[in-house]
Motif scaffolding. Structure first.
Motif, PDB file in Angstrom:
ATOM      1  N   ALA A   1       9.743 -77.998  -6.818  1.00 26.39           N
ATOM      2  CA  ALA A   1       8.612 -76.923  -6.567  1.00 26.39           C
ATOM      3  C   ALA A   1       8.409 -75.292  -5.878  1.00 26.39           C
ATOM      4  O   ALA A   1       7.968 -74.251  -6.006  1.00 26.39           O
ATOM      5  CB  ALA A   1       7.503 -77.294  -5.222  1.00 26.39           C
ATOM      6  N   ILE A   2       9.314 -75.398  -4.867  1.00 26.15           N
ATOM      7  CA  ILE A   2       8.900 -74.351  -4.152  1.00 26.15           C
ATOM      8  C   ILE A   2      10.274 -73.258  -5.017  1.00 26.15           C
ATOM      9  O   ILE A   2      10.026 -72.529  -5.305  1.00 26.15           O
ATOM     10  CB  ILE A   2      10.429 -74.662  -3.055  1.00 26.15           C
ATOM     11  CG1 ILE A   2       8.961 -74.851  -1.395  1.00 26.15           C
ATOM     12  CG2 ILE A   2      11.313 -73.379  -2.082  1.00 26.15           C
ATOM     13  CD1 ILE A   2       8.822 -74.845  -0.319  1.00 26.15           C
ATOM     14  N   TYR A   3      11.835 -73.979  -5.926  1.00 25.87           N
ATOM     15  CA  TYR A   3      12.753 -73.461  -6.432  1.00 25.87           C
ATOM     16  C   TYR A   3      11.844 -72.897  -7.488  1.00 25.87           C
ATOM     17  O   TYR A   3      11.642 -71.220  -8.020  1.00 25.87           O
ATOM     18  CB  TYR A   3      13.361 -74.171  -6.869  1.00 25.87           C
ATOM     19  CG  TYR A   3      14.156 -73.567  -8.914  1.00 25.87           C
ATOM     20  CD1 TYR A   3      15.094 -72.312  -8.132  1.00 25.87           C
ATOM     21  CD2 TYR A   3      14.019 -74.034 -10.014  1.00 25.87           C
ATOM     22  CE1 TYR A   3      15.973 -72.609  -9.064  1.00 25.87           C
ATOM     23  CE2 TYR A   3      14.673 -73.224 -10.657  1.00 25.87           C
ATOM     24  CZ  TYR A   3      15.348 -72.670 -10.077  1.00 25.87           C
ATOM     25  OH  TYR A   3      16.430 -71.623 -11.634  1.00 25.87           O
ATOM     26  N   LYS A   4      10.592 -73.561  -8.316  1.00 23.46           N
ATOM     27  CA  LYS A   4      10.044 -72.655  -9.579  1.00 23.46           C
ATOM     28  C   LYS A   4       8.992 -71.497  -9.441  1.00 23.46           C
ATOM     29  O   LYS A   4       8.843 -70.381  -9.681  1.00 23.46           O
ATOM     30  CB  LYS A   4       9.228 -73.932  -9.809  1.00 23.46           C
ATOM     31  CG  LYS A   4      10.046 -75.207 -10.500  1.00 23.46           C
ATOM     32  CD  LYS A   4       9.217 -76.408 -10.925  1.00 23.46           C
ATOM     33  CE  LYS A   4       9.700 -77.068 -12.050  1.00 23.46           C
ATOM     34  NZ  LYS A   4       9.177 -78.994 -12.720  1.00 23.46           N
ATOM     35  N   TRP A   5       8.083 -71.738  -8.242  1.00 22.30           N
ATOM     36  CA  TRP A   5       7.912 -70.691  -7.425  1.00 22.30           C
ATOM     37  C   TRP A   5       8.412 -69.130  -7.097  1.00 22.30           C
ATOM     38  O   TRP A   5       8.442 -68.424  -7.389  1.00 22.30           O
ATOM     39  CB  TRP A   5       7.348 -70.975  -6.343  1.00 22.30           C
ATOM     40  CG  TRP A   5       6.465 -70.061  -5.161  1.00 22.30           C
ATOM     41  CD1 TRP A   5       5.747 -68.846  -5.383  1.00 22.30           C
ATOM     42  CD2 TRP A   5       6.830 -70.296  -3.589  1.00 22.30           C
ATOM     43  NE1 TRP A   5       5.212 -68.060  -4.045  1.00 22.30           N
ATOM     44  CE2 TRP A   5       6.402 -68.453  -3.148  1.00 22.30           C
ATOM     45  CE3 TRP A   5       6.463 -71.031  -2.759  1.00 22.30           C
ATOM     46  CZ2 TRP A   5       6.422 -68.731  -1.591  1.00 22.30           C
ATOM     47  CZ3 TRP A   5       6.073 -71.243  -1.205  1.00 22.30           C
ATOM     48  CH2 TRP A   5       6.055 -69.919  -0.895  1.00 22.30           C
TER      49      TRP A   5
END
Length: 559
Positions: free
Chosen positions: A287-291
């Protein structure tokens, strides 16, 4: 002569006899038990605490009488708070509560008066840090209105009062708070605060920019709500607005922090920040990577400024938004009225700075939930309830504190109860575009007659408070703004609340640094995720309290 001598002899004998009798009586009296004296009754000591009953007026009067009996005629407290300029009720609510208690005391012949010293700042994190540093020295405020996320830290340090026992007497009040919001004042099953407000964080779309770029806003709120419009669509729209020359930027967001606005991306991509089973914070790599990829990609394509995290609110972020130089602004409900009361807008006719009118705000802005990160995920918003906490040293500057500490703490709690009156909360909600935390407040806001009386300042408020909110009331209390609050209330059904863990602010600060790095292209998204993990692991406290889950998805691209 002989007769005279005889007479003298008898006189002497008589005197001796009298003396013998006196001596005998004296001896008897000395042997007799002393007459028992009745002890003098000691004065009843003045009470140093009161057993709260849950009846507010009774409790206030009894506390006042106890203070008076101890020779106290004046009590001084201070309150610090932070927020947007329209959120002054965060301090004035305490002022109004004190004034209402003073009136109750006056009506009941209690000769004590409360005075409140106030301080209101723009940024809430620095104010918390100041409270944290000054509390041990006795230089912090008695009350603090700030984000709920700091409750755990302040409670663990012993810097704020555990008010659980006090609150247990006021079940009617507790039951009127929205349950989700009231959960935010708890830490480890104990209650440390009362809710002050909450909010949602919409995406604001400029209607004129969208029309210029050929983008149809019709039904968009429902499409976002149904997951049909995602962050891929946001990118495409932002790019179209920029490339068509209709806006300088596609998306503008907050500066200086990832919390709370940008944290929404984690939830929008189906991630999480906290594991309730272990009580630990979570780094959700996917999720953090996509953000971070979204931020990185938009910055590379010129849709978000590379130095976004250092933009100034008053001279860059808000003027860019209110002048339609961006298609989208990631904001909060409170900005709806802030734009009306702050001079971010330059009048095209006069060239003078001014606030927008309510009609202009409605004309310029369309609003939706924060869209799902991608297909199959859900739209979100994030609420950051502000709460009132009581310093564990509250009242320390007042006389006889060591003896009367419990009375001063009880009075501080009762001030919070009164500051939570439905009308005070409703006034704050309307003039600052925050959402109410009490059901009774929402009912007042739906009462057209009550809103009209607020507009005319015909409510039962002290002159002191009326004077300080009169300009804000004149600018913000109108049907357009109350309609807006009614329209966004559904967003709370989609809201998330960031973790209350004491180390969350430190983790959020690391996330902020990662955002800044990808925006400036100092790191690509994958390297920024690794930076977050390495930084956490380098801090023993964080390393022990943070779990890393998931993997960076291979082949994922945006949009």
């Amino acid at each position: 002569m002989r007769r005279s001598k005889a007479l003298s002899k008898y006189v002497v004998i008589g005197i001796v006899a009298i003396l013998i009798v006196i001596a005998a009586v004296a001896a008897f009296l000395m042997q007799a038990p002393p007459t028992e004296e009745k002890p003098t009754a000691s004065p009843t000591p003045a009470p140093t605490k009161v057993e709260l009953t849950g009846n507010f007026e009774t409790d206030v009067v009894e506390v006042g009488k106890a203070l008076e009996a101890n020779g106290i005629s004046e009590v001084t407290y201070s309150v610090w708070a932070a927020g947007d300029p329209n959120s002054v009720i965060r301090v004035l609510g305490i002022v109004e509560a004190a004034n209402r208690i003073n009136k109750i005391w006056s009506d009941n012949n209690v000769n004590v008066e409360i005075n409140i010293e106030t301080r209101f700042e723009r940024e809430f994190m620095p104010l918390f840090e100041e409270f944290l540093s000054k509390q041990p020295t006795g230089q912090a405020s008695d009350f603090l209105a700030n984000s709920y996320i700091y409750i755990s830290t302040l409670a663990e340090e012993g810097y704020i009062l555990d008010i659980t026992d006090y609150v247990s007497k006021y079940s009617e009040l507790v039951n009127d708070f929205y349950p989700t919001i009231f959960e935010a004042v708890k830490w480890k099953g104990r209650i440390y605060a009362l809710p002050q407000d909450t909010e949602a964080r919409p995406l604001y779309f400029r209607k004129d920019v969208a029309a210029c770029a050929g983008l149809d806003l019709t039904g968009l709120a429902d499409k976002v709500r149904n997951g049909e419009f995602t962050w891929s669509d946001v990118y495409n729209w932002a790019k179209q607005a920029k490339e068509s020359g209709c806006a300088e930027w596609g998306v503008i967001h907050r500066k200086g922090s990832a919390h709370p606005d940008l944290i929404q991306f984690i939830y929008a991509f189906g991630g999480r920040l906290y594991n309730p089973d272990t009580g630990k914070l979570v780094i959700d790599k996917e999720a953090i990577y996509k953000w971070l990829y979204v931020e990185w990609k938009m910055a590379r394509d010129g849709l978000i400024p590379e130095n976004m995290m250092e933009w100034d609110w008053g001279t860059q972020i808000h003027p860019t938004t209110v002048h339609g130089k961006t298609l989208i602004f990631i904001g909060g409900t409170w900005h709806w009225t802030e734009w009306q009361t702050r001079s971010y807008y330059t009048d095209p006719t006069t060239g003078e700075p001014r606030g927008l009118t309510a009609e202009e705000v409605k004309e310029f802005f369309y609003y939706t939930l924060f869209p799902a990160g991608e297909s199959g995920k859900d739209p979100v918003t994030l609420s950051q309830p502000f709460v009132w906490v009581i310093n564990s040293r509250a009242g320390e500057r007042n006389p006889k504190y060591d003896t009367l500490k419990e009375l001063y703490h009880e009075l501080a709690f009762l001030i919070l109860v009164k500051a939570s009156d439905p009308d005070i909360n409703a006034i704050h909600s309307i003039i600052s575009s925050h959402l109410p935390v009490r059901k009774a407040s929402a009912q007042l806001m739906a009462d057209e007659d009550w809103v009209n009386r607020l507009k005319n300042l015909e409510l039962d408020l002290s002159d002191e408070v009326k004077d300080q909110i009169s300009e804000i009331v004149a600018a913000t209390v109108n049907p357009i703004n109350t309609e807006f609050l009614a329209n966004v209330s559904y967003m709370l059904d989609y809201t998330h609340i960031a973790p209350i863990h004491p180390l969350y602010p430190k983790l959020a600060d690391i996330l902020k640094d990662a955002v800044d790095m990808v925006l400036r292209n100092q790191k690509d998204p994958a390297a920024a995720v690794q930076y977050i993990i390495d930084t956490v692991n380098a801090d023993p406290d964080l390393a022990a309290e943070v779990e890393v889950i998931g993997e960076i998805p291979s082949g994922w691209s945006y949009p």
